[in-house]
Write a protein that holds these residues in place. Structure first.
Motif, PDB file in Angstrom:
ATOM      1  N   TYR A 234       0.908  -1.170   0.205  1.00  0.00           N
ATOM      2  CA  TYR A 234       0.029  -0.102  -0.258  1.00  0.00           C
ATOM      3  C   TYR A 234       0.687   1.203   0.097  1.00  0.00           C
ATOM      4  O   TYR A 234       1.809   1.285   0.736  1.00  0.00           O
ATOM      5  N   THR A 235       0.440   2.116  -0.873  1.00  0.00           N
ATOM      6  CA  THR A 235       1.398   3.353  -0.917  1.00  0.00           C
ATOM      7  C   THR A 235       0.567   4.484  -0.514  1.00  0.00           C
ATOM      8  O   THR A 235      -0.755   4.627  -0.770  1.00  0.00           O
ATOM      9  N   LEU A 236       1.008   5.659   0.025  1.00  0.00           N
ATOM     10  CA  LEU A 236       0.428   6.884   0.440  1.00  0.00           C
ATOM     11  C   LEU A 236       0.298   7.960  -0.795  1.00  0.00           C
ATOM     12  O   LEU A 236      -0.275   8.729  -0.787  1.00  0.00           O
ATOM     13  N   SER A 237       1.056   7.325  -1.877  1.00  0.00           N
ATOM     14  CA  SER A 237       1.098   8.409  -3.070  1.00  0.00           C
ATOM     15  C   SER A 237      -0.215   8.862  -3.510  1.00  0.00           C
ATOM     16  O   SER A 237      -0.541   9.897  -4.154  1.00  0.00           O
ATOM     17  N   LYS A 238      -1.093   7.768  -3.820  1.00  0.00           N
ATOM     18  CA  LYS A 238      -2.452   8.054  -4.587  1.00  0.00           C
ATOM     19  C   LYS A 238      -3.369   8.481  -3.605  1.00  0.00           C
ATOM     20  O   LYS A 238      -3.933   9.519  -3.651  1.00  0.00           O
ATOM     21  N   THR A 239      -3.616   7.746  -2.565  1.00  0.00           N
ATOM     22  CA  THR A 239      -4.940   7.775  -1.518  1.00  0.00           C
ATOM     23  C   THR A 239      -4.503   9.197  -1.004  1.00  0.00           C
ATOM     24  O   THR A 239      -5.535   9.903  -1.013  1.00  0.00           O
ATOM     25  N   TYR A 240      -3.370   9.833  -0.599  1.00  0.00           N
ATOM     26  CA  TYR A 240      -3.284  11.022   0.088  1.00  0.00           C
ATOM     27  C   TYR A 240      -2.769  12.069  -0.803  1.00  0.00           C
ATOM     28  O   TYR A 240      -2.131  13.227  -0.320  1.00  0.00           O
ATOM     29  N   ASN A 241      -2.325  11.882  -2.030  1.00  0.00           N
ATOM     30  CA  ASN A 241      -1.728  12.973  -3.108  1.00  0.00           C
ATOM     31  C   ASN A 241      -0.284  12.912  -2.376  1.00  0.00           C
ATOM     32  O   ASN A 241       0.264  14.131  -2.533  1.00  0.00           O
ATOM     33  N   MET A 242       0.281  12.160  -2.262  1.00  0.00           N
ATOM     34  CA  MET A 242       1.642  12.215  -1.547  1.00  0.00           C
ATOM     35  C   MET A 242       2.933  11.310  -2.531  1.00  0.00           C
ATOM     36  O   MET A 242       3.821  10.918  -1.879  1.00  0.00           O
TER      37      MET A 242
END
Length: 395
Positions: A234-242
């Motif tokens: 799981y990446t925070l890149s997409k979910t939280y625009n990070m």
């Protein structure tokens, strides 16, 4: 000095080549609508930025992080999975902190396979999966993701030889590039397939926050027995625009998690502690921003489908992610059509063949510009006269 043989075998970075083409067009003064990127276009939510600011002011965060990440971050990941998917995760043995899911995807073949082993990849699929193949000095087989199968692999169609030799497989739903989704039944079948064939499973859940038409994406770990055979990244890149923050985690099978932690002990010194504190805030904090982001992507999807239908381009509406997978009109290859759109309409898209053999005949469009720019992009394509609108056909 020459590059090593291993570096020379690395595939051409597909997205870097695309960026170079787009940048060259922009340098000529052209107004390019870039639908080829996979980079979220909206800023990181303010409460996450504040957490970074506050943490970075603490001198303690300027020191090395614990090699395997901050314990509170692992606990936040476990809490997130319990809240969102009702999956129990042991933060001590079933979580690995990674500097973005790409690192995990590339390092895993090195961590759990031996040179010459075989892994199984989706086709079409994320091009950087192949980087892990080369760096791990392993071989790979592919499983087609076809439109008639809802872009899901059909395990029964794999040959006995492939089933016998594969030791690791990658999946990715919601899917990049097709926008296809998977349900719990498919993941249950995947667990059964993995057990029968002694295959480790890696599910790339990068777009897990974005399902359309009221359907929340399913976690692989929700399948019974999933932790016995695999992990989820799981990446925070997409979910939280990070995307630029480079932070994510893997959860699931404790042996695979231990392998990730061990290889990372030798490659990295974990992630800047302030970024980890911001990630904790992202996972534990107000999730309204996630819901709002999903609604924006769904609105953009609807505009794209509506406009394409208007000009006579019969495309398939994606079920998740922030990508659309569009059929190329007859008479063009994927690359020819992508080049045509950039050269004559100043619209950049990703050619489907860059994602694998079965990507031929498609282009990938990112829902990462405003609804207005999406409308303008389709209007520019309309002027090329390739498609016949419904109104024209009925005359």
């Amino acid at each position: 000095m020459n590059f090593s043989n291993k570096l020379q075998k690395l595939p051409t970075q597909f997205f870097a080549a695309l960026v170079n083409k787009v940048n060259a067009a922009i340098a000529e003064g052209r107004d390019v609508i870039n639908l080829g990127q996979g980079n979220p276009d909206r800023p990181t939510p303010a409460h996450i930025i504040r957490a970074l600011q506050q943490s970075s002011e603490d001198p303690q965060t300027h020191k090395y992080s614990p090699f395997q990440g901050i314990q509170e971050f692992k606990e936040a990941a476990a809490d997130f999975y319990k809240r969102e998917y009702n999956v129990d995760i042991d933060p001590n043995t079933e979580v690995a902190i990674i500097g973005g899911s790409k690192i995990g995807l590339v390092e895993l073949p090195m961590a759990i396979l031996n040179p010459g082993d075989h892994m199984l990849l989706p086709d079409p699929g994320y091009p950087d999966y192949l980087s892990g193949v080369v760096l791990g000095d392993v071989n790979f087989d592919t499983m087609p993701l076809l439109e008639e199968n809802n872009f899901l692999p059909v395990y029964e169609n794999l040959s006995d030889e492939v089933k016998e030799r594969i030791k690791l497989m990658y999946l990715n739903y919601p899917n990049n590039p097709t926008g296809g989704t998977a349900n719990l039944e498919f993941f249950n079948d995947t667990v059964q397939f993995a057990k029968e064939n002694e295959v480790a499973v890696v599910h790339d859940f990068a777009y897990g926050a974005f399902g359309f038409d009221g359907d929340k994406p399913v976690s692989f770990l929700q399948a019974e027995g999933a932790k016995e055979v695999g992990i989820e990244l799981y990446t925070l890149s997409k979910t939280y625009n990070m995307a630029g923050w480079r932070v994510g985690f893997a959860v699931g099978n404790k042996d695979m998690i231990a392998a990730i932690n061990l290889i990372q002990d030798h490659l990295f010194c974990s992630i800047f502690p302030a970024v980890q504190h911001a990630a904790i805030e992202a996972l534990n904090g107000d999730q309204t921003c996630v819901d709002e982001q999903g609604a924006i992507y769904e609105g953009r999807r609807n505009v794209l489908v509506e406009e394409a239908k208007r000009i006579g381009w019969n495309i398939l509406a994606p079920k998740g992610s922030f990508f659309a997978w569009l059929n190329v009109p007859e008479g063009y290859t994927s690359q020819e059509f992508a080049d045509l759109l950039l050269d004559q309409a100043d619209v950049a898209v990703a050619a489907g063949n860059g994602f694998g053999e079965y990507g031929e005949g498609y282009i990938r469009v990112g829902l990462l510009v405003s609804e207005e720019r999406l409308r303008e992009a389709v209007q520019r394509i309309e002027k090329l006269g390739i498609f016949k609108s419904a109104s024209t056909v009925n005359k």
